[in-house]
Design an enzyme around this catalytic site. Structure first.
Site, PDB file in Angstrom:
ATOM      1  N   GLY A  70      52.382 145.608 103.318  1.00 61.93           N
ATOM      2  CA  GLY A  70      51.403 146.363 104.100  1.00 61.93           C
ATOM      3  C   GLY A  70      51.200 147.760 103.537  1.00 61.93           C
ATOM      4  O   GLY A  70      50.081 148.283 103.511  1.00 61.93           O
ATOM      5  N   ALA A 195      52.854 140.261 106.115  1.00 69.20           N
ATOM      6  CA  ALA A 195      53.325 138.958 106.609  1.00 69.20           C
ATOM      7  C   ALA A 195      54.606 139.040 107.436  1.00 69.20           C
ATOM      8  O   ALA A 195      54.800 138.249 108.356  1.00 69.20           O
ATOM      9  CB  ALA A 195      53.526 138.010 105.418  1.00 69.20           C
ATOM     10  N   CYS A 320      65.923 162.638 110.950  1.00 72.45           N
ATOM     11  CA  CYS A 320      66.869 163.736 110.888  1.00 72.45           C
ATOM     12  C   CYS A 320      66.483 164.634 109.716  1.00 72.45           C
ATOM     13  O   CYS A 320      66.650 164.274 108.562  1.00 72.45           O
ATOM     14  CB  CYS A 320      68.270 163.188 110.692  1.00 72.45           C
ATOM     15  SG  CYS A 320      69.531 164.432 110.796  1.00 72.45           S
TER      16      CYS A 320
HETATM   17  N1  PLP Z   1      51.501 149.885 108.756  1.00 69.34           N
HETATM   18  C1  PLP Z   1      52.109 149.707 109.937  1.00 69.34           C
HETATM   19  C2  PLP Z   1      51.360 150.024 111.201  1.00 69.34           C
HETATM   20  C3  PLP Z   1      53.414 149.241 109.993  1.00 69.34           C
HETATM   21  O1  PLP Z   1      54.016 149.074 111.166  1.00 69.34           O
HETATM   22  C4  PLP Z   1      54.085 148.961 108.777  1.00 69.34           C
HETATM   23  C5  PLP Z   1      55.498 148.522 108.766  1.00 69.34           C
HETATM   24  O2  PLP Z   1      56.321 149.039 109.510  1.00 69.34           O
HETATM   25  C6  PLP Z   1      53.405 149.131 107.573  1.00 69.34           C
HETATM   26  C7  PLP Z   1      52.113 149.606 107.602  1.00 69.34           C
HETATM   27  C8  PLP Z   1      54.048 148.840 106.256  1.00 69.34           C
HETATM   28  O3  PLP Z   1      54.152 147.462 106.058  1.00 69.34           O
HETATM   29  P1  PLP Z   1      55.220 146.905 104.984  1.00 69.34           P
HETATM   30  O4  PLP Z   1      56.548 146.952 105.667  1.00 69.34           O
HETATM   31  O5  PLP Z   1      54.784 145.499 104.712  1.00 69.34           O
HETATM   32  O6  PLP Z   1      55.146 147.762 103.799  1.00 69.34           O
END
Ligand code: PLP
Length: 374
Positions: A70, A195, A320
């Site tokens: 993502g 995914a 932190c």
């Molecule tokens: N965007 C959002 C809203 C997310 O919650 C996350 C993961 O926590 C990501 C992007 C990043 O996804 P990935 O873990 O596949 O890099």
């Protein structure tokens, strides 16, 4: 026994998705770009996965780009837009770091959010009206910390009216389990998915690029994914991701009803058994699986330590910095007072959450808060 209430961080893989990976890990290991029959088998699996993803998302198969996560999808959307088109990137203050840091790195504009963490529509309109040459606007569909849903159709109307040349991207990584993506996709140019947030494997993302290539690729090389994302595709992961998304799509409505009831019971039980538990965002503004609360007089770090000892998995997005606990950027942007924000607890439910999980989590959290307050 583990009580897992951290589905927003990652979800357990669906058994059917694990099964879908196996042939490509064990037997069909050919490079999907190859020219022989064996390679064509792998390529066919990716083509079928692309069709399935397109169906669940509401786009054409040719608009699906498989990425490595993502974060990569978000990075590609924002930095690829500025790379190709120049201009200014705009996002909301409660975006995931995968968007926020790119926008800040590129010297873009960060728009404030309302008390629920959704982009401030008036401020967005002001920024778009007063900033020449906005190349991309990125607004998340569902917030990962507090679960707030943003109406992307409304955001889209504002962007199309005031910055008609800008691309609209939505980070829908946290939306797949809760929103029918077919109702989101038509309003945007770019949409990110991951995914592992919907029962698929880690390390597989998707960027939907509606209407063909809109941004520069982030990774160049062998020209895979129609030159949109080079690198040998993760055949097993892509096949599994498609199975997980198809199942998530089919089960979504029933699961949302079941899990909203569990979520509401969890929050009500906590509020009735300990004083000073505030639900950060009202239930009607967020997704069914999200139970974010702030607990007065308790520090998240200490609470999470006790929960961990009792095998309850939850989280709080505080960081932190220089030895002092800092509230999360999302709560700070929402205007939550610092002492309140330091007691944040994110409990996120999902497909495997049961009534028994809610009972056990309630007991452990109540006992832990009482212990910390003594
Ligand atoms: N965007 C959002 C809203 C997310 O919650 C996350 C993961 O926590 C990501 C992007 C990043 O996804 P990935 O873990 O596949 O890099």
């Amino acid at each position: 026994m583990l009580t897992y209430l951290d589905h927003a961080a990652s979800t357990p893989m669906r058994p059917e998705a694990i099964e879908a990976m196996m042939p490509f890990l064990a037997d069909t290991y050919a490079n999907p770009s190859g020219s022989h029959r064996f390679a064509r088998q792998a390529r066919r699996a990716i083509d079928e996965a692309r069709d399935a993803v397109a169906d669940a998302v509401g786009c054409r198969p040719g608009e699906v780009v498989f990425t490595g996560c993502g974060t990569e999808s978000d990075n590609m959307a924002v930095s690829g837009a500025v790379s190709r088109r120049g201009g200014v990137a705009v996002c909301a203050a409660a975006e995931h770091h995968a968007v926020l840091e790119v926008v800040e790195h590129l010297g873009g504009v960060v728009v404030g959010v309302d008390a629920a963490g959704s982009v401030d529509l008036d401020e967005l309109a002001d920024v778009l009206a007063s900033t020449p040459n906005v190349s991309i606007v990125s607004v998340m569909a569902v917030n990962n910390e507090v679960g707030t849903i943003t109406d992307i159709a409304t955001v889209s109307k504002i962007v199309r009216r005031l910055a008609p040349d800008a691309l609209l991207h939505t980070d829908a990584v946290q939306a797949a389990c809760w929103l029918d993506l077919r109702e989101v996709t038509p309003h945007v140019d770019l949409l990110s998915l991951s995914a592992h947030k919907f029962g698929g494997p880690k390390g597989v993302g998707m960027l939907i690029e509606r209407g063909g290539p809109k941004v520069d690729p982030l990774i160049m090389g062998g020209g895979q994914e129609r030159e949109r994302r080079s690198g040998t595709q993760n055949t097993a992961g892509i096949a599994a991701a498609a199975v997980a998304l198809t199942m998530t799509d089919a089960e979504r409505d029933g699961e949302a009803i079941r899990l909203a009831a569990l979520r509401d019971r969890l929050v009500k039980e906590l509020q009735s058994q300990v004083d000073g538990v505030v639900e950060t965002v009202p239930a009607d503004r967020k997704v069914a699986g999200s139970a974010h609360v702030c607990i007065a007089g308790v520090e998240s770090e200490a609470l999470l330590y006790l929960l961990d000892e009792a095998d309850v998995c939850a989280s709080a997005a505080s960081a932190c910095a220089s030895g002092a606990m800092e509230p999360s950027h999302v709560l700070a942007a929402m205007g939550v007072d610092r002492p309140v924000a330091l007691g944040a607890l994110r409990l996120s439910l999902g497909r495997t959450t049961t009534d028994a999980d809610i009972d056990r989590a309630t007991n452990v959290i109540v006992a832990s808060v009482r212990r910390l307050r003594r």
